[in-house]
Design an enzyme around this catalytic site. Structure first.
Site, PDB file in Angstrom:
ATOM      1  N   ASP A  13       0.806  -1.223   0.000  1.00 28.73           N
ATOM      2  CA  ASP A  13       0.000   0.000   0.000  1.00 28.73           C
ATOM      3  C   ASP A  13       0.839   1.273   0.000  1.00 28.73           C
ATOM      4  O   ASP A  13       0.448   2.291   0.579  1.00 28.73           O
ATOM      5  CB  ASP A  13      -0.978   0.009   1.209  1.00 28.73           C
ATOM      6  CG  ASP A  13      -1.869  -1.209   1.207  1.00 28.73           C
ATOM      7  OD1 ASP A  13      -2.240  -1.666   0.114  1.00 28.73           O
ATOM      8  OD2 ASP A  13      -2.179  -1.716   2.306  1.00 28.73           O
ATOM      9  N   LYS A  16       1.771   2.061  -5.124  1.00 28.44           N
ATOM     10  CA  LYS A  16       2.313   1.476  -6.373  1.00 28.44           C
ATOM     11  C   LYS A  16       1.370   1.739  -7.547  1.00 28.44           C
ATOM     12  O   LYS A  16       1.807   2.077  -8.641  1.00 28.44           O
ATOM     13  CB  LYS A  16       2.516  -0.043  -6.201  1.00 28.44           C
ATOM     14  CG  LYS A  16       3.509  -0.401  -5.105  1.00 28.44           C
ATOM     15  CD  LYS A  16       3.609  -1.903  -4.890  1.00 28.44           C
ATOM     16  CE  LYS A  16       2.367  -2.524  -4.275  1.00 28.44           C
ATOM     17  NZ  LYS A  16       2.060  -2.104  -2.888  1.00 28.44           N
ATOM     18  N   GLY A  40      -4.573  -4.403  -3.721  1.00 29.65           N
ATOM     19  CA  GLY A  40      -5.562  -3.378  -4.059  1.00 29.65           C
ATOM     20  C   GLY A  40      -4.776  -2.159  -4.468  1.00 29.65           C
ATOM     21  O   GLY A  40      -4.150  -1.523  -3.628  1.00 29.65           O
ATOM     22  N   HIS A  41      -4.769  -1.868  -5.759  1.00 28.36           N
ATOM     23  CA  HIS A  41      -3.968  -0.746  -6.267  1.00 28.36           C
ATOM     24  C   HIS A  41      -4.924   0.351  -6.735  1.00 28.36           C
ATOM     25  O   HIS A  41      -5.728   0.141  -7.641  1.00 28.36           O
ATOM     26  CB  HIS A  41      -3.058  -1.215  -7.422  1.00 28.36           C
ATOM     27  CG  HIS A  41      -2.023  -2.199  -6.962  1.00 28.36           C
ATOM     28  ND1 HIS A  41      -1.077  -2.738  -7.790  1.00 28.36           N
ATOM     29  CD2 HIS A  41      -1.777  -2.730  -5.740  1.00 28.36           C
ATOM     30  CE1 HIS A  41      -0.303  -3.564  -7.098  1.00 28.36           C
ATOM     31  NE2 HIS A  41      -0.723  -3.582  -5.857  1.00 28.36           N
ATOM     32  N   GLN A 224       2.010  -6.108  -3.110  1.00 25.27           N
ATOM     33  CA  GLN A 224       2.459  -6.209  -1.715  1.00 25.27           C
ATOM     34  C   GLN A 224       3.738  -5.375  -1.530  1.00 25.27           C
ATOM     35  O   GLN A 224       3.900  -4.376  -2.205  1.00 25.27           O
ATOM     36  CB  GLN A 224       2.668  -7.676  -1.290  1.00 25.27           C
ATOM     37  CG  GLN A 224       1.371  -8.467  -1.137  1.00 25.27           C
ATOM     38  CD  GLN A 224       0.792  -8.975  -2.449  1.00 25.27           C
ATOM     39  OE1 GLN A 224       1.461  -9.639  -3.205  1.00 25.27           O
ATOM     40  NE2 GLN A 224      -0.449  -8.666  -2.718  1.00 25.27           N
TER      41      GLN A 224
HETATM   42  P1  GDP Z   1      -0.789   0.256  -3.560  1.00 26.89           P
HETATM   43  O1  GDP Z   1      -1.398  -1.009  -3.063  1.00 26.89           O
HETATM   44  O2  GDP Z   1       0.675   0.327  -3.301  1.00 26.89           O
HETATM   45  O3  GDP Z   1      -1.142   0.552  -4.990  1.00 26.89           O
HETATM   46  O4  GDP Z   1      -1.440   1.423  -2.693  1.00 26.89           O
HETATM   47  P2  GDP Z   1      -3.008   1.586  -2.307  1.00 26.89           P
HETATM   48  O5  GDP Z   1      -3.740   2.013  -3.514  1.00 26.89           O
HETATM   49  O6  GDP Z   1      -3.487   0.384  -1.586  1.00 26.89           O
HETATM   50  O7  GDP Z   1      -2.921   2.721  -1.220  1.00 26.89           O
HETATM   51  C1  GDP Z   1      -2.387   3.974  -1.493  1.00 26.89           C
HETATM   52  C2  GDP Z   1      -3.482   5.033  -1.243  1.00 26.89           C
HETATM   53  O8  GDP Z   1      -2.895   6.327  -1.200  1.00 26.89           O
HETATM   54  C3  GDP Z   1      -4.513   5.112  -2.354  1.00 26.89           C
HETATM   55  O9  GDP Z   1      -5.753   5.493  -1.807  1.00 26.89           O
HETATM   56  C4  GDP Z   1      -3.979   6.212  -3.276  1.00 26.89           C
HETATM   57  O10 GDP Z   1      -5.002   6.863  -4.024  1.00 26.89           O
HETATM   58  C5  GDP Z   1      -3.388   7.149  -2.256  1.00 26.89           C
HETATM   59  N1  GDP Z   1      -2.216   7.914  -2.700  1.00 26.89           N
HETATM   60  C6  GDP Z   1      -1.210   7.537  -3.534  1.00 26.89           C
HETATM   61  N2  GDP Z   1      -0.263   8.492  -3.592  1.00 26.89           N
HETATM   62  C7  GDP Z   1      -0.680   9.490  -2.776  1.00 26.89           C
HETATM   63  C8  GDP Z   1      -0.105  10.730  -2.361  1.00 26.89           C
HETATM   64  O11 GDP Z   1       0.987  11.116  -2.746  1.00 26.89           O
HETATM   65  N3  GDP Z   1      -0.820  11.469  -1.452  1.00 26.89           N
HETATM   66  C9  GDP Z   1      -2.034  11.083  -0.973  1.00 26.89           C
HETATM   67  N4  GDP Z   1      -2.652  11.872  -0.090  1.00 26.89           N
HETATM   68  N5  GDP Z   1      -2.598   9.915  -1.335  1.00 26.89           N
HETATM   69  C10 GDP Z   1      -1.913   9.131  -2.210  1.00 26.89           C
HETATM   70  P1  IMO Z   2      -0.893  -4.260  -2.187  1.00 25.66           P
HETATM   71  O1  IMO Z   2      -0.443  -4.823  -3.499  1.00 25.66           O
HETATM   72  C1  IMO Z   2      -0.952  -4.642   2.156  1.00 25.66           C
HETATM   73  C2  IMO Z   2      -1.041  -8.685   3.789  1.00 25.66           C
HETATM   74  C3  IMO Z   2      -2.297  -9.113   4.519  1.00 25.66           C
HETATM   75  C4  IMO Z   2      -1.702 -10.057   5.545  1.00 25.66           C
HETATM   76  C5  IMO Z   2      -0.586 -10.748   4.755  1.00 25.66           C
HETATM   77  C6  IMO Z   2      -0.961 -12.097   4.180  1.00 25.66           C
HETATM   78  O2  IMO Z   2      -2.196  -3.540  -2.250  1.00 25.66           O
HETATM   79  O3  IMO Z   2       0.195  -3.472  -1.553  1.00 25.66           O
HETATM   80  P2  IMO Z   2      -2.479 -12.855   2.124  1.00 25.66           P
HETATM   81  O4  IMO Z   2      -3.936 -12.619   1.851  1.00 25.66           O
HETATM   82  O5  IMO Z   2      -1.577 -12.319   1.065  1.00 25.66           O
HETATM   83  O6  IMO Z   2      -2.165 -14.277   2.463  1.00 25.66           O
HETATM   84  O7  IMO Z   2      -2.188 -12.016   3.476  1.00 25.66           O
HETATM   85  O8  IMO Z   2      -0.248  -9.863   3.694  1.00 25.66           O
HETATM   86  N1  IMO Z   2      -1.253  -8.188   2.414  1.00 25.66           N
HETATM   87  C7  IMO Z   2      -1.182  -6.900   2.070  1.00 25.66           C
HETATM   88  N2  IMO Z   2      -0.990  -5.799   2.824  1.00 25.66           N
HETATM   89  N3  IMO Z   2      -1.050  -4.528   0.821  1.00 25.66           N
HETATM   90  C8  IMO Z   2      -1.206  -5.628   0.044  1.00 25.66           C
HETATM   91  O9  IMO Z   2      -1.196  -5.581  -1.300  1.00 25.66           O
HETATM   92  C9  IMO Z   2      -1.324  -6.883   0.669  1.00 25.66           C
HETATM   93  N4  IMO Z   2      -1.497  -8.151   0.218  1.00 25.66           N
HETATM   94  C10 IMO Z   2      -1.430  -8.940   1.300  1.00 25.66           C
HETATM   95  O10 IMO Z   2      -2.950  -8.029   5.122  1.00 25.66           O
HETATM   96  O11 IMO Z   2      -1.106  -9.332   6.568  1.00 25.66           O
HETATM   97 MG    MG Z   3      -2.904  -1.677  -1.785  1.00 28.49          MG
END
Ligand code: GDP
Ligand code: IMO
Ligand code: MG
Length: 430
Positions: A13, A16, A40-41, A224
């Site tokens: 998270d 990415k 979840g991207h 991840q």
């Molecule tokens: P990922 O799994 O690495 O793709 O990240 P996620 O999408 O799960 O979580 C990142 C969250 O931060 C999302 O809600 C993005 O829309 C948000 N986000 C990404 N870059 C920025 C930033 O520079 N500032 C803020 N405030 N939010 C951001």
């Molecule tokens: P993105 O790509 C954050 C965490 C779960 C749990 C552990 C194992 O959005 O960054 P699993 O279901 O993979 O067996 O769970 O890994 N986890 C993540 N945490 N971002 C993710 O993906 C994750 N994918 C798995 O919360 O701790």
């Molecule tokens: Mg994510």
């Protein structure tokens, strides 16, 4: 021509999705190489949000997206995602989505086993996403997984499923006293998925190789983060695949010499979802403030993310494990308004200061963070697109991260949208 790998440096998270969407503009092909719909991207385009769990984050830029052989795919989730894209006006066909014939399928028993195991573990649970990821990778290693090439050949699918389901039903019934699954119901359901997805299934390795030879640029999208890696993360509180850059090649079917740059995405602070050690975690008002301002809720499960200060021990570990050539610092805007900021520069562990991330979680549990303080800034920085325009203290914060990581920051993200970005050095223009 540059071919770039993007990985998370922390516990996922990091942002990415935003960065892959942004850089996809300059790429021709975007490939996911591991994980499944535990990811979840989040992509924010024109103020609208799209959360991708399986389809690579290049889809909104109209690029060729590839589901790599290293992934585990829940076909129902993939089809829902394709329908959601269609509702947004994006038609997905073979041209913009190819699926490796070797990618593994997540089956109903994988999800059930994942959930039942977590239930049984009680307080010792891992906090998985419950999507069947671990059990699907287990079956891959046990050589009883079902691949896309087998899903779309109904004869082979039925033959294989009969054998596997027999074992799974025994396990569900006798280990968890859970209801067993019906063979014909699964066949019927998965037959529908096979028909819908068959036209996307192909030998991606050959396609990617030909494209690279013809000068196309490839972006490999990690899911991840480095500290959720099955080998290098906080085992057993990890996911079930290798999340480090080295796996980009095996998970996409390309050789290591094809990779020219590796970007590590670093959230300006640290978050974690699920259980497991987190030395710089905050349990106070500052942690709550970061959680609220950063809207730190899981994009897959909606769980509140645990928040803490930036941890350079883990970032340095990620620099080494991934051979990072550059950093992308995200969510810097979220730290605005804090009087002072802390960076964890080492751990105090059993009377000694250590800088290397311990492999053993028992030892990690004994580690206390050692902090360095830096002054914060008051300004809202979300509209800034040039490094020089950032408040002095924000620049100092970035500089200190670069010094400690011994790696340059190539992109700074100051908001979720594409425009809310400071492009210091575009890796595709190097
Ligand atoms: P990922 O799994 O690495 O793709 O990240 P996620 O999408 O799960 O979580 C990142 C969250 O931060 C999302 O809600 C993005 O829309 C948000 N986000 C990404 N870059 C920025 C930033 O520079 N500032 C803020 N405030 N939010 C951001
Ligand atoms: P993105 O790509 C954050 C965490 C779960 C749990 C552990 C194992 O959005 O960054 P699993 O279901 O993979 O067996 O769970 O890994 N986890 C993540 N945490 N971002 C993710 O993906 C994750 N994918 C798995 O919360 O701790
Ligand atoms: Mg994510």
């Amino acid at each position: 021509m540059p071919n770039i790998v993007i990985v998370g440096t922390q516990w996922g998270d990091e942002g990415k999705g935003k960065i892959v969407d942004l850089l996809s503009k300059d790429a021709d092909i975007v490939i996911r190489f591991q994980g499944g719909n535990n990811a979840g991207h989040t992509l924010v385009v024109g103020g609208k949000q799209f959360i991708s769990h399986l389809v690579p984050s290049g889809i909104l830029q109209g690029k060729t997206c590839i589901i790599g052989n290293g992934m585990v795919v829940d076909p129902k989730v993939l089809i829902n995602e394709l329908d959601a894209l269609r509702a947004m006006g994006i038609e997905v066909g073979f041209d913009n989505l190819k699926i490796s014939e070797k990618a593994h399928i997540i089956m109903p028993y994988h999800k059930l086993i994942d959930l039942e195991r977590e239930k049984k573990k009680g307080d010792n649970k891992i906090g998985t996403t419950g999507r069947g990821i671990g059990p699907a990778y287990e079956d891959k290693a046990a050589r009883m997984g079902i691949r896309f090439s087998e899903l779309i050949d109904s004869e082979v699918f039925i033959e294989k499923l009969k054998i596997v389901l027999d074992e799974k039903n025994f396990y569900l019934e006798h280990r968890f006293s859970a209801p067993t699954l019906d063979l014909n119901a699964i066949i019927e359901e998965y037959n529908i998925y096979a028909k819908r997805l068959a036209s996307h299934v192909t030998n991606i390795s050959v396609i990617i190789d030909n494209e690279i030879k013809s000068g196309k640029q490839v972006l490999l999208e990690g899911a991840q983060g480095t500290h959720l890696d099955i080998d290098h993360g906080t085992y057993p509180f990890v996911t079930s695949s290798n999340t480090v850059a080295g796996n980009a090649c095996s998970g996409a079917g390309i050789g290591p010499k094809k990779i020219s740059g590796i970007l590590g995405i670093v959230k300006a602070y640290t978050t974690r979802v699920g259980e497991g050690p987190f030395p710089s975690e905050l349990f106070d008002a500052t942690g709550e403030r970061i959680q609220e301002k950063g809207a730190e809720f899981g994009a897959t499960t909606g769980r509140k993310r645990r928040c803490g200060w930036l941890d350079m021990v883990i970032l340095k570990n990620a620099v080494r494990l991934n051979s990072l050539t550059g950093l992308v610092i995200t969510k810097l805007d979220v730290l605005g308004g804090l009087k002072s900021l802390k960076i964890c520069t080492g751990y105090e562990c059993e009377g000694r200061i250590i800088n290397d991330f311990p492999s053993d979680i028992k030892k990690l549990g004994l580690c206390k963070p050692v902090y360095e303080s830096l002054p914060g800034w008051e300004e809202n920085i979300s509209g800034i697109t040039q490094l020089a325009e950032l408040p002095g203290n924000a620049k100092k914060y970035i500089k200190r991260i670069e010094e400690l990581a011994e790696t340059p920051a190539q992109i700074i993200s100051v908001g979720p949208g594409r425009d809310e970005t400071i492009m210091v050095n575009n890796p595709f223009n190097e």
